[in-house]
Design a protein around this motif. Structure first.
Motif, PDB file in Angstrom:
ATOM      1  N   SER A  32      -3.761   8.399  14.194  1.00 33.10           N
ATOM      2  CA  SER A  32      -4.366   7.140  13.745  1.00 33.10           C
ATOM      3  C   SER A  32      -5.180   7.339  12.472  1.00 33.10           C
ATOM      4  O   SER A  32      -5.155   6.495  11.563  1.00 33.10           O
ATOM      5  CB  SER A  32      -5.249   6.566  14.854  1.00 33.10           C
ATOM      6  N   LYS A  33      -5.900   8.468  12.405  1.00 41.36           N
ATOM      7  CA  LYS A  33      -6.668   8.741  11.188  1.00 41.36           C
ATOM      8  C   LYS A  33      -5.765   8.908   9.979  1.00 41.36           C
ATOM      9  O   LYS A  33      -6.062   8.383   8.889  1.00 41.36           O
ATOM     10  CB  LYS A  33      -7.518   9.990  11.391  1.00 41.36           C
ATOM     11  N   MET A  34      -4.661   9.618  10.168  1.00 47.46           N
ATOM     12  CA  MET A  34      -3.730   9.796   9.050  1.00 47.46           C
ATOM     13  C   MET A  34      -3.112   8.463   8.628  1.00 47.46           C
ATOM     14  O   MET A  34      -2.964   8.184   7.430  1.00 47.46           O
ATOM     15  CB  MET A  34      -2.617  10.771   9.460  1.00 47.46           C
ATOM     16  N   THR A  35      -2.793   7.639   9.609  1.00 49.35           N
ATOM     17  CA  THR A  35      -2.235   6.317   9.284  1.00 49.35           C
ATOM     18  C   THR A  35      -3.246   5.476   8.527  1.00 49.35           C
ATOM     19  O   THR A  35      -2.905   4.790   7.548  1.00 49.35           O
ATOM     20  CB  THR A  35      -1.813   5.602  10.574  1.00 49.35           C
ATOM     21  N   VAL A  36      -4.492   5.558   8.965  1.00 51.21           N
ATOM     22  CA  VAL A  36      -5.540   4.801   8.265  1.00 51.21           C
ATOM     23  C   VAL A  36      -5.702   5.306   6.843  1.00 51.21           C
ATOM     24  O   VAL A  36      -5.861   4.515   5.894  1.00 51.21           O
ATOM     25  CB  VAL A  36      -6.861   4.902   9.056  1.00 51.21           C
ATOM     26  N   GLU A  37      -5.668   6.630   6.670  1.00 54.72           N
ATOM     27  CA  GLU A  37      -5.788   7.176   5.313  1.00 54.72           C
ATOM     28  C   GLU A  37      -4.626   6.745   4.425  1.00 54.72           C
ATOM     29  O   GLU A  37      -4.829   6.384   3.254  1.00 54.72           O
ATOM     30  CB  GLU A  37      -5.851   8.709   5.391  1.00 54.72           C
ATOM     31  N   GLU A  38      -3.407   6.763   4.991  1.00 59.30           N
ATOM     32  CA  GLU A  38      -2.259   6.323   4.194  1.00 59.30           C
ATOM     33  C   GLU A  38      -2.365   4.849   3.823  1.00 59.30           C
ATOM     34  O   GLU A  38      -2.042   4.449   2.699  1.00 59.30           O
ATOM     35  CB  GLU A  38      -0.973   6.572   4.982  1.00 59.30           C
ATOM     36  N   LEU A  39      -2.822   4.060   4.798  1.00 59.68           N
ATOM     37  CA  LEU A  39      -2.972   2.634   4.500  1.00 59.68           C
ATOM     38  C   LEU A  39      -4.051   2.389   3.462  1.00 59.68           C
ATOM     39  O   LEU A  39      -3.934   1.495   2.624  1.00 59.68           O
ATOM     40  CB  LEU A  39      -3.288   1.874   5.796  1.00 59.68           C
ATOM     41  N   ASP A  52      -2.265  -1.981  -1.196  1.00 53.22           N
ATOM     42  CA  ASP A  52      -1.915  -2.958  -2.232  1.00 53.22           C
ATOM     43  C   ASP A  52      -1.482  -4.256  -1.567  1.00 53.22           C
ATOM     44  O   ASP A  52      -0.412  -4.815  -1.835  1.00 53.22           O
ATOM     45  CB  ASP A  52      -0.778  -2.413  -3.107  1.00 53.22           C
ATOM     46  N   ALA A  53      -2.286  -4.692  -0.619  1.00 54.43           N
ATOM     47  CA  ALA A  53      -1.909  -5.883   0.146  1.00 54.43           C
ATOM     48  C   ALA A  53      -1.775  -7.106  -0.749  1.00 54.43           C
ATOM     49  O   ALA A  53      -0.872  -7.929  -0.574  1.00 54.43           O
ATOM     50  CB  ALA A  53      -2.949  -6.139   1.244  1.00 54.43           C
ATOM     51  N   ALA A  54      -2.660  -7.223  -1.694  1.00 54.23           N
ATOM     52  CA  ALA A  54      -2.608  -8.393  -2.578  1.00 54.23           C
ATOM     53  C   ALA A  54      -1.328  -8.401  -3.406  1.00 54.23           C
ATOM     54  O   ALA A  54      -0.649  -9.428  -3.536  1.00 54.23           O
ATOM     55  CB  ALA A  54      -3.835  -8.400  -3.486  1.00 54.23           C
ATOM     56  N   LEU A  55      -0.978  -7.215  -3.933  1.00 57.44           N
ATOM     57  CA  LEU A  55       0.254  -7.137  -4.729  1.00 57.44           C
ATOM     58  C   LEU A  55       1.495  -7.358  -3.861  1.00 57.44           C
ATOM     59  O   LEU A  55       2.449  -8.023  -4.285  1.00 57.44           O
ATOM     60  CB  LEU A  55       0.331  -5.772  -5.416  1.00 57.44           C
ATOM     61  N   ASN A  56       1.462  -6.797  -2.654  1.00 58.73           N
ATOM     62  CA  ASN A  56       2.597  -7.007  -1.758  1.00 58.73           C
ATOM     63  C   ASN A  56       2.760  -8.477  -1.386  1.00 58.73           C
ATOM     64  O   ASN A  56       3.873  -9.016  -1.363  1.00 58.73           O
ATOM     65  CB  ASN A  56       2.413  -6.167  -0.487  1.00 58.73           C
ATOM     66  N   TYR A  57       1.645  -9.099  -1.089  1.00 58.29           N
ATOM     67  CA  TYR A  57       1.703 -10.520  -0.750  1.00 58.29           C
ATOM     68  C   TYR A  57       2.218 -11.344  -1.925  1.00 58.29           C
ATOM     69  O   TYR A  57       3.015 -12.271  -1.753  1.00 58.29           O
ATOM     70  CB  TYR A  57       0.308 -11.002  -0.341  1.00 58.29           C
ATOM     71  N   LYS A  58       1.775 -10.988  -3.108  1.00 57.61           N
ATOM     72  CA  LYS A  58       2.245 -11.703  -4.295  1.00 57.61           C
ATOM     73  C   LYS A  58       3.747 -11.531  -4.486  1.00 57.61           C
ATOM     74  O   LYS A  58       4.464 -12.498  -4.810  1.00 57.61           O
ATOM     75  CB  LYS A  58       1.477 -11.192  -5.517  1.00 57.61           C
ATOM     76  N   PHE A  59       4.232 -10.321  -4.254  1.00 62.12           N
ATOM     77  CA  PHE A  59       5.676 -10.090  -4.413  1.00 62.12           C
ATOM     78  C   PHE A  59       6.476 -10.884  -3.371  1.00 62.12           C
ATOM     79  O   PHE A  59       7.464 -11.553  -3.709  1.00 62.12           O
ATOM     80  CB  PHE A  59       5.970  -8.596  -4.275  1.00 62.12           C
TER      81      PHE A  59
END
Length: 799
Positions: free
Chosen positions: A322-329, A334-341
């Motif tokens: 979970s810690k590694m997943t959190v670090e990767e996230l 780039d949630a804003a950029l992903n949402y925009k795309f």
């Protein structure tokens, strides 16, 4: 529901009737008191009459109560029902008798315990007479019935109301009745009311007693209404009191049952304490037993500890993951950029779909117009050929039979001759073209005869140009991002590169063929798979763009095998190209045209071998196309093949019209056989053999060969037929036998070989033997060599 409680009256002297009291003189002497009775047994006294509960108080009951076995002193629930008085007629008695009864009544009132059975009978009579005068005291009794039990304590013999109180109460009651009013239930002077109810009627004035009547008088409407309202209020109060008393009793019973149940449950819930029995002997305990039990206990605890240890390690691994997943996230936040795309992609796809839906009706109209134009031309050529065949056949029949007026199907002689001349002119033109091209392997009748007149060609080209011009105007008002297939695919390619997981989850590869279908159909409007000059599919813009997407190498090698875009081109061909080819086969294709058949066969072979995958959906589209091909070839065999049979004298003259016509029809059938056999490898082999050999060779061509005398012409025809047969059919044949469908044809070759051998035509005989060897009829060849001792021909069969 409850029996009415016995009424209690004070010990007082009552007159025999209301009338007797009014007639009695004021100075009348009371009857002498009777002598005291001897003492009696308590049981006898209780049985003979009512028992006095206390000094001066008697308890009188009704006749039914005295006759019953009930105890007169039993406390009963008072009933609040309205008291109903019974009015009985009293027999008229003589004055002497009345005085005697009054004396008896006075004696009974003073000493009720000393009476006998005769006194009891007199008491009953007196009670009946007393009930007759209760009509006058109706209001007072009603008031007494409505009084609650608590207030009846005041109605005791000690508290006797005075005459003034009784007179005042009587006046109030009379005044209320006169005013059509009713007495209130709650009077202020309760003691006076109670005294008035228990007081004696002895002190009433003679004038008032004279006004009493035994029968009820006629009352006014207002009086009856007032009485009814009083009775209703009394009944309601009685009902409420009754219900309240019942509820109290029920609550008491429920409470008592609950207490009993709780006591019982407490007794059950408390188990009896086990008593230690000293007489029972315990098993002996040794050190080994204790050690064994301790060991088992330690083992179980160790197992539990190991399980907890493994669970702890698993939780620690989950925490690390979970810690590694959190670090990767956090790194890729780039949630804003992903949402925009995604928002922009959603808007683009919606606009693209709306644009295509708007243009789809125009695309359908132009595609139908193009197909109708090609179908019209094909039907015109086919109809002209069939009409010319009928006319020429009728003309040759006329020449053969020598009739003056042949049947021309409704055409006049001049029109028929004109049609035949036109047909001969087209035939001459084709012959000149062949001579210039030096095609020696061609015979009359093998051409398709699909030439159009200059006028027809001009009209066809103009209509075609108009359709193409309209097709170019469909997307004039559309931006290139929504009509250029390459740019559309680049948009989806960008999505695939940035977010491959969501690209696969959205099944874009399955949606692209349907999305690109309208755009590809626009480019295929001018495409004709039956013409050699038509543009090849691989050279079209859409084919290159889709092929680039399918062959893109931007994904990693580990994902190449599972890349869904690899089948986009195959699905596009399956959904768009194959249905269009099937329409051409059904409505435009002419199986008698060798050029159309060769182009169509080559196109289908390329598609089936290279593009269409061997899956269920691709196989379904392929089967539909093959089904249309088979149906069209069957129709052509039934409608276009016609080989007439003429007398030998007519056929021997090669320059005669009958001989030429028969030759043209034979070579036309041979050409159809060649075109049908071209589908070998695409259409099922059994179906091709049935169409080409069974239905065409054995039914039509073989009849003409049998009627042709053995010689160079017959050998040429047989050689051409054998040349049409695919070589792959004879590769796996064994035991020196040919195909079952070619047995009749081989027998014809054997017969020709025998005739030629008898005529000493060794070269022609050798050619026939070679034809038998090509079709693998080795048994027939061997028998022929053995029969005619042709040892030099054994080298042909490899022996």
């Amino acid at each position: 529901m409850f029996r009415r409680a016995p009424r209690t009256f004070s010990a007082r002297r009552r007159p025999a009737s209301s009338g007797s009291s009014s007639e009695e003189e004021p100075g009348a002497e009371p009857a002498p008191a009777p002598a005291p009775a001897p003492p009696q047994d308590p049981g006898t006294a209780a049985a003979e009459g009512p028992v006095r509960s206390r000094a001066g108080v008697l308890s009188f009951g009704s006749e039914e109560e005295r006759e019953g076995d009930e105890d007169l002193f039993k406390i009963k629930k008072p009933s609040f029902n309205e008291v109903t008085f019974r009015i009985r007629k009293k027999k008229s008695l003589l004055p002497a008798q009345r005085e005697a009864e009054e004396s008896k009544t006075e004696i009974c009132d003073l000493e009720p315990g000393t009476g006998n059975s005769e006194d009891t009978e007199e008491e009953k009579k007196e009670e009946e007479s007393y009930s007759s005068q209760s009509e006058d005291n109706n209001s007072a009794d009603s008031e007494n019935e409505s009084t609650p039990p608590g207030r009846r304590k005041d109605l005791s013999p000690v508290n006797i109301p005075s005459a003034a109180c009784i007179e005042s109460a009587r006046r109030k009651r009379h005044l209320a009745r006169t005013q059509a009013d009713y007495l209130p239930l709650d009077v202020s002077n309760g003691r006076q009311v109670s005294r008035r109810r228990e007081s004696s009627d002895e002190s009433e004035d003679g004038s008032d007693m004279k006004n009493l009547s035994f029968a009820p008088k006629m009352r006014t409407l207002r009086e009856r209404m007032a009485e009814h309202m009083v009775s209703v209020s009394d009944e309601s109060s009685e009902d409420e009191a009754q219900m309240k008393w019942e509820e109290q009793q029920i609550k008491k019973a429920v409470k008592l049952s609950q207490e009993i149940y709780s006591d019982a449950s407490l007794c059950k819930s408390q188990p009896a304490k086990p008593k230690f029995d000293t007489s029972v002997s315990l098993p002996p305990v040794s050190l080994e037993i204790v050690k064994k039990r301790l060991t088992e206990r330690i083992t179980s605890l160790q197992d539990v500890h190991c399980a907890h240890q493994r669970e702890y390690e698993k939780y620690m691994q989950d925490i690390e993951s979970s810690k590694m997943t959190v670090e990767e996230l956090e790194k890729n936040s780039d949630a804003a950029l992903n949402y925009k795309f995604y928002r922009g992609m959603k808007t683009y796809v919606e606009n693209l779909i709306n644009c295509l839906n708007e243009k789809l009706k125009y695309i359908n109209e132009l595609e139908l117009a193009a197909h109708a134009l090609l179908q019209q031309r094909a039907m015109a050529v086919l109809k002209r050929r069939q009409d010319e065949l009928k006319i020429e056949s009728a003309y040759i029949q006329h020449l053969t039979t020598g009739k003056d007026k042949p049947t021309n199907g409704g055409l006049e002689g001049d029109e028929k001759i004109e049609i035949l001349k036109t047909c001969e002119q087209r035939r001459t033109c084709r012959r000149q073209v062949r001579e210039q091209s030096q095609k020696a392997d061609h015979h009359e009748g093998m051409s398709s005869d699909d030439e159009l007149t200059p006028t027809e060609v001009t009209e066809f080209q103009e209509s075609k140009d108009n359709i193409l011009e309209d097709s170019r105007k469909i997307f004039e008002d559309v931006h290139a991002d929504f009509c250029d297939i390459r740019k559309i695919l680049l948009k989806f390619q960008e999505w695939k590169e940035k977010f491959p997981d969501s690209y696969c989850d959205a099944y874009v590869s399955f949606c692209l063929p349907k999305l690109l279908n309208p755009l590809i159909r626009v480019q295929l409007i001018n495409w004709n798979p039956l013409e050699q000059s038509s543009t090849d599919l691989a050279e079209m813009p859409w084919f290159g763009a889709v092929e680039e997407l399918s062959n893109a190498e931007n994904s990693s090698e580990s994902k190449r095998d599972d890349d869904p875009d690899q089948e986009v081109l195959s699905r596009v061909i399956e959904k768009t190209v194959l249905p269009k080819i099937a329409v051409f086969v059904q409505n435009v294709w002419d199986p008698l045209s060798t050029s159309q058949t060769e182009n169509l066969v080559q196109l289908c072979r390329n598609i089936f071998e290279k593009q269409v995958p061997s899956k269920s959906e691709g196989r379904k589209a392929k089967e539909d196309l093959i089904k249309e091909v088979v149906l069209r070839m069957k129709k052509s065999i039934e409608e276009d093949v016609f080989i007439p049979l003429y007398p030998k004298s007519t056929v021997e003259d090669k320059s005669s019209p009958g001989s030429k016509f028969q030759e043209r029809r034979f070579w036309s059938a041979v050409k159809l056989l060649s075109n049908i056999l071209l589908w070998n490898g695409i259409v099922q082999e059994d179906m091709v053999r049935d169409l080409g050999l069974s239905k065409l060779l054995n039914r039509y061509l073989l009849l003409n060969l049998l009627n042709t005398p053995p010689g160079p012409d017959n050998i040429e025809k047989c050689t051409k037929v054998v040349a049409c047969l695919p070589e792959r059919w004879f590769k796996d044949l064994g035991n020196g036998s040919t195909l079952p469908e070619l047995l009749n044809f081989c027998q014809h070759l054997l017969q020709c070989a025998r005739v030629l051998h008898k005529n000493n035509q060794s070269d022609e005989t050798k050619e026939v033997i070679l034809l038998l060897v090509k079709v693998k009829a080795l048994h027939i060849v061997e028998d022929f060599i053995e029969e005619y001792k042709l040892e030099h021909l054994k080298s042909i069969i490899g022996k």
